[in-house]
Design a protein around this motif. Sequence first.
Motif, PDB file in Angstrom:
ATOM      1  N   THR A 194     104.597  11.144  21.360  1.00 10.63           N
ATOM      2  CA  THR A 194     104.031  10.204  22.518  1.00 10.63           C
ATOM      3  C   THR A 194     103.154  11.456  23.278  1.00 10.63           C
ATOM      4  O   THR A 194     103.329  12.442  23.175  1.00 10.63           O
ATOM      5  CB  THR A 194     105.007   9.501  23.399  1.00 10.63           C
ATOM      6  OG1 THR A 194     106.050  10.476  23.880  1.00 10.63           O
ATOM      7  CG2 THR A 194     105.892   8.562  22.634  1.00 10.63           C
ATOM      8  N   THR A 199     103.204  11.498  26.442  1.00 14.30           N
ATOM      9  CA  THR A 199     103.775  12.021  27.490  1.00 14.30           C
ATOM     10  C   THR A 199     105.326  12.403  27.078  1.00 14.30           C
ATOM     11  O   THR A 199     105.987  11.897  26.209  1.00 14.30           O
ATOM     12  CB  THR A 199     103.913  11.039  28.727  1.00 14.30           C
ATOM     13  OG1 THR A 199     104.152   9.661  28.265  1.00 14.30           O
ATOM     14  CG2 THR A 199     102.616  11.057  29.557  1.00 14.30           C
ATOM     15  N   SER A 205     107.846   6.178  27.697  1.00 15.94           N
ATOM     16  CA  SER A 205     107.857   7.836  27.871  1.00 15.94           C
ATOM     17  C   SER A 205     107.153   7.887  29.474  1.00 15.94           C
ATOM     18  O   SER A 205     106.131   7.296  29.686  1.00 15.94           O
ATOM     19  CB  SER A 205     106.974   8.265  27.086  1.00 15.94           C
ATOM     20  OG  SER A 205     106.669   9.736  27.241  1.00 15.94           O
ATOM     21  N   LEU A 206     108.611   8.129  30.315  1.00 15.98           N
ATOM     22  CA  LEU A 206     107.990   8.095  31.801  1.00 15.98           C
ATOM     23  C   LEU A 206     107.783   6.667  32.185  1.00 15.98           C
ATOM     24  O   LEU A 206     108.483   5.880  31.607  1.00 15.98           O
ATOM     25  CB  LEU A 206     106.797   9.128  32.000  1.00 15.98           C
ATOM     26  CG  LEU A 206     107.168  10.429  31.774  1.00 15.98           C
ATOM     27  CD1 LEU A 206     105.851  11.489  32.178  1.00 15.98           C
ATOM     28  CD2 LEU A 206     108.247  11.113  32.341  1.00 15.98           C
ATOM     29  N   GLY A 246     109.793  14.010  24.001  1.00 16.46           N
ATOM     30  CA  GLY A 246     108.832  13.101  23.754  1.00 16.46           C
ATOM     31  C   GLY A 246     108.585  12.707  22.248  1.00 16.46           C
ATOM     32  O   GLY A 246     107.807  12.005  21.735  1.00 16.46           O
TER      33      GLY A 246
END
Length: 343
Positions: A18, A20, A37-38, A336
Amino acid sequence: MNDSIILKKRHCITNLKTLTPHITCLAVHRNLLYAASLNLINVFELTHYSHIDSFNQSPSSGFVKSITFTNSKVFTAHQDRKIRVWLITPSKRHRLLSSLPTVTDRLRRCIVPRNYVTVRRHKTRLWIKHSDTVSGLAVNERFMYSVSWDRSFKVWDLLSYRCLESVKAHEDAINAVAVNGDGTVYTASADGSIKVWRRDGEAKRHKLVSNIGRQKSTVNALALEGGGAGLFSGGCDGEICRWECGKNGIVEMETLRGHGGAILCLIHVAGLLASASADLTVRIWQRERGSTNGYFCRAVLEGHEKPVKSLVAFSDAEGERDSNAIVTLFSGSLDGEIRVWEL
């Protein structure tokens, strides 16, 4: 261990990355892989593992903690205490429909004083709102269940998006929720307990039917065995417990040991249990063929460089695992990276 290493080298299909870091949750729906992701949710087409969409670009929502589905709708749980509802368009893009609780639900209840509850000293909030991170979601028929670090779980009508009920369930943050086919709800908490809830049809309220004691540590993850006959739990002590319903309630059947760090995620698919850990590994557990004895560790999947936070899997066979079934497993870590395994 040698067999585990051979399996790992032969069956890691590919790696996905990903934009991030910090994979917080994975989910699969309609041949699409969702990787949070986040705050960002990335979508991959499973046919060729290509990236086809990203949504929820707003950093203010905080981490995405859980993803679940009903038909063409996607529900996501967030650190900002909200649940968001997305529509999967025919082009496989994602459009925001609403956030829960809805504006209509809030306006309908805000004028009545009894709809407010105290969440901390001199601080009140509508009972339909979570007051801390929404940590997990689970769907069963027309209801969705959300759990939160505010120690409560809430019940939502999937047709109207209204909040039907809020239950103060634990003495500390709730980390996981699971619901089986008959509507039994399981909640796991940092207070070391797992609680079992069922809906009273007449009162239309969930009641506590069992409290699975005090564990030695925080309970981070839950997974239901095939058909809901058993329950797995994993916590910060690195142990996995398997529970079954007995004459005297829920009883512990066995403890699975092997991980060297906290259990962060559990899934059960096609007769296999997969566990993800802060020790950077994924372990695959299975019963011995033709035996009613306990689970043994069939494989240790290595290669992640950060704790493995999330797992999702699907099988090409229905029901319990057979010798020809193929299980595709996705593991996501805090760096990630998503690894794709074939079991």
